[in-house]
Motif scaffolding. Structure first.
Motif, short mmCIF file in Angstrom:
data_model
loop_
_atom_site.label_atom_id
_atom_site.label_comp_id
_atom_site.label_asym_id
_atom_site.label_seq_id
_atom_site.Cartn_x
_atom_site.Cartn_y
_atom_site.Cartn_z
N ALA A 11 11.14 -8.23 -23.28
CA ALA A 11 12.36 -8.72 -23.11
C ALA A 11 13.21 -7.45 -23.10
CB ALA A 11 12.84 -9.58 -24.31
N GLN A 12 14.40 -7.56 -22.25
CA GLN A 12 15.41 -6.54 -22.40
C GLN A 12 16.77 -7.36 -22.37
OE1 GLN A 12 15.10 -4.36 -18.83
NE2 GLN A 12 13.04 -3.27 -19.57
N VAL A 13 17.74 -6.59 -22.90
CA VAL A 13 19.15 -7.10 -22.87
C VAL A 13 19.87 -6.68 -21.79
CG1 VAL A 13 21.24 -7.16 -24.27
CG2 VAL A 13 19.00 -7.19 -25.38
N ARG A 14 20.56 -7.46 -21.07
CA ARG A 14 21.50 -6.96 -19.94
C ARG A 14 22.93 -7.58 -20.31
NH1 ARG A 14 21.79 -10.96 -15.77
NH2 ARG A 14 20.53 -12.92 -16.23
N HIS A 15 23.80 -7.18 -19.82
CA HIS A 15 25.19 -7.81 -20.05
C HIS A 15 25.73 -8.35 -18.73
CE1 HIS A 15 24.42 -4.83 -23.37
NE2 HIS A 15 25.44 -5.59 -24.07
N VAL A 16 26.25 -9.60 -18.93
CA VAL A 16 26.93 -10.43 -17.99
C VAL A 16 28.34 -10.93 -18.26
CG1 VAL A 16 24.61 -11.27 -17.29
CG2 VAL A 16 25.92 -12.46 -18.88
N THR A 17 29.05 -11.46 -17.30
CA THR A 17 30.14 -11.88 -17.54
C THR A 17 29.97 -13.52 -17.25
OG1 THR A 17 31.54 -10.08 -16.30
CG2 THR A 17 32.70 -12.20 -16.56
N ARG A 18 30.69 -14.07 -18.21
CA ARG A 18 30.48 -15.64 -18.35
C ARG A 18 31.92 -16.33 -18.28
NH1 ARG A 18 25.72 -18.09 -20.50
NH2 ARG A 18 23.89 -16.86 -19.38
N SER A 19 32.30 -17.56 -17.66
CA SER A 19 33.30 -18.07 -17.76
C SER A 19 33.09 -19.39 -18.51
CB SER A 19 33.69 -18.42 -16.23
OG SER A 19 32.91 -19.15 -15.75
N TYR A 20 34.38 -19.76 -19.29
CA TYR A 20 34.28 -21.11 -20.05
C TYR A 20 35.66 -21.84 -19.72
CZ TYR A 20 30.47 -18.48 -22.45
OH TYR A 20 29.36 -17.85 -22.51
N VAL A 35 19.35 -11.76 -23.15
CA VAL A 35 17.94 -11.55 -23.27
C VAL A 35 17.40 -12.05 -22.39
CG1 VAL A 35 15.92 -11.18 -24.65
CG2 VAL A 35 18.12 -11.50 -25.77
N THR A 36 16.69 -11.26 -21.36
CA THR A 36 15.89 -11.59 -20.25
C THR A 36 14.32 -11.18 -20.40
OG1 THR A 36 17.68 -11.51 -18.80
CG2 THR A 36 15.62 -11.72 -17.72
N CYS A 37 13.52 -12.20 -20.13
CA CYS A 37 12.17 -11.44 -20.44
C CYS A 37 11.47 -11.55 -19.15
CB CYS A 37 11.27 -12.66 -21.17
SG CYS A 37 9.59 -12.16 -21.38
N SER A 38 10.71 -10.50 -18.55
CA SER A 38 10.20 -10.31 -17.53
C SER A 38 8.94 -10.94 -17.35
CB SER A 38 10.15 -8.87 -16.96
OG SER A 38 9.29 -8.30 -17.87
N HIS A 39 8.27 -11.31 -18.42
CA HIS A 39 7.12 -11.97 -18.63
C HIS A 39 6.89 -13.43 -18.19
CE1 HIS A 39 3.38 -13.63 -20.76
NE2 HIS A 39 2.68 -12.51 -20.07
N CYS A 40 8.04 -13.90 -18.93
CA CYS A 40 8.03 -15.53 -18.86
C CYS A 40 9.18 -15.96 -18.01
CB CYS A 40 8.01 -16.30 -20.19
SG CYS A 40 9.53 -16.07 -21.10
N GLY A 41 10.09 -15.02 -17.60
CA GLY A 41 11.31 -15.45 -16.81
C GLY A 41 12.24 -16.02 -17.52
N GLU A 42 12.26 -16.26 -18.81
CA GLU A 42 13.36 -16.87 -19.43
C GLU A 42 14.69 -15.88 -19.78
OE1 GLU A 42 13.88 -19.96 -20.29
OE2 GLU A 42 12.08 -20.77 -19.01
N SER A 43 15.76 -16.57 -19.78
CA SER A 43 16.92 -15.84 -20.11
C SER A 43 17.59 -16.51 -20.99
CB SER A 43 17.90 -15.53 -19.08
OG SER A 43 17.32 -14.90 -18.11
N TYR A 44 18.37 -16.06 -22.44
CA TYR A 44 18.79 -16.85 -23.42
C TYR A 44 19.70 -15.94 -24.01
CZ TYR A 44 15.18 -14.54 -26.10
OH TYR A 44 14.32 -13.54 -26.87
N LEU A 45 20.59 -16.73 -24.84
CA LEU A 45 21.63 -15.78 -25.78
C LEU A 45 20.98 -16.11 -27.14
CD1 LEU A 45 24.73 -17.80 -24.33
CD2 LEU A 45 24.11 -15.31 -23.64
N THR A 46 21.36 -15.29 -28.06
CA THR A 46 20.75 -15.06 -29.13
C THR A 46 21.84 -16.02 -30.16
OG1 THR A 46 22.10 -13.27 -30.06
CG2 THR A 46 19.79 -12.98 -29.28
N SER A 47 21.46 -16.45 -31.49
CA SER A 47 22.33 -17.21 -32.17
C SER A 47 23.47 -16.35 -32.36
CB SER A 47 21.81 -17.91 -33.44
OG SER A 47 21.30 -16.68 -34.22
N GLU A 48 23.49 -15.04 -32.71
CA GLU A 48 24.59 -14.29 -33.08
C GLU A 48 25.77 -14.17 -31.87
OE1 GLU A 48 21.47 -13.06 -33.40
OE2 GLU A 48 20.93 -13.10 -35.48
N THR A 49 24.99 -14.08 -30.64
CA THR A 49 25.74 -14.03 -29.31
C THR A 49 26.48 -15.11 -29.48
OG1 THR A 49 24.62 -12.76 -28.38
CG2 THR A 49 26.00 -13.68 -27.03
#
Length: 75
Positions: A11-20, A35-49
């Motif tokens: 998993a690696q952290v990348r920074h994106v722009t999001r609109s709400y 957070v994006t994982c190259s192994h399983c392909g999932e991307s997610y936001l942490t609870s802190e984020t």
């Protein structure tokens, strides 16, 4: 970084722009860590984020700066 989904160390952290929201309620937040994982392909936001995004949305008048934003359609 260890992926919370698959447990691998890909998993690696990348920074994106999001609109709400939309229209006059639109808020764009830049540099959101995803957070994006190259192994399983999932991307997610942490609870802190997610908590920080909610704080920014709640206090948007204190954080947001008005900008004119051009919009283009894909295709």
């Amino acid at each position: 970084m260890i992926c919370d989904i698959c447990g691998q160390e890909d998993a690696q952290v990348r920074h994106v722009t999001r609109s709400y929201g939309k229209g006059s309620d639109l808020l764009i937040i830049e540099n959101v860590p995803v957070v994006t994982c190259s192994h399983c392909g999932e991307s997610y936001l942490t609870s802190e984020t997610l908590h920080e995004i909610e704080r920014i949305k709640l206090h948007r008048q204190s954080f947001a700066k008005e900008r004119s934003v051009p919009v283009a359609a894909f295709g």
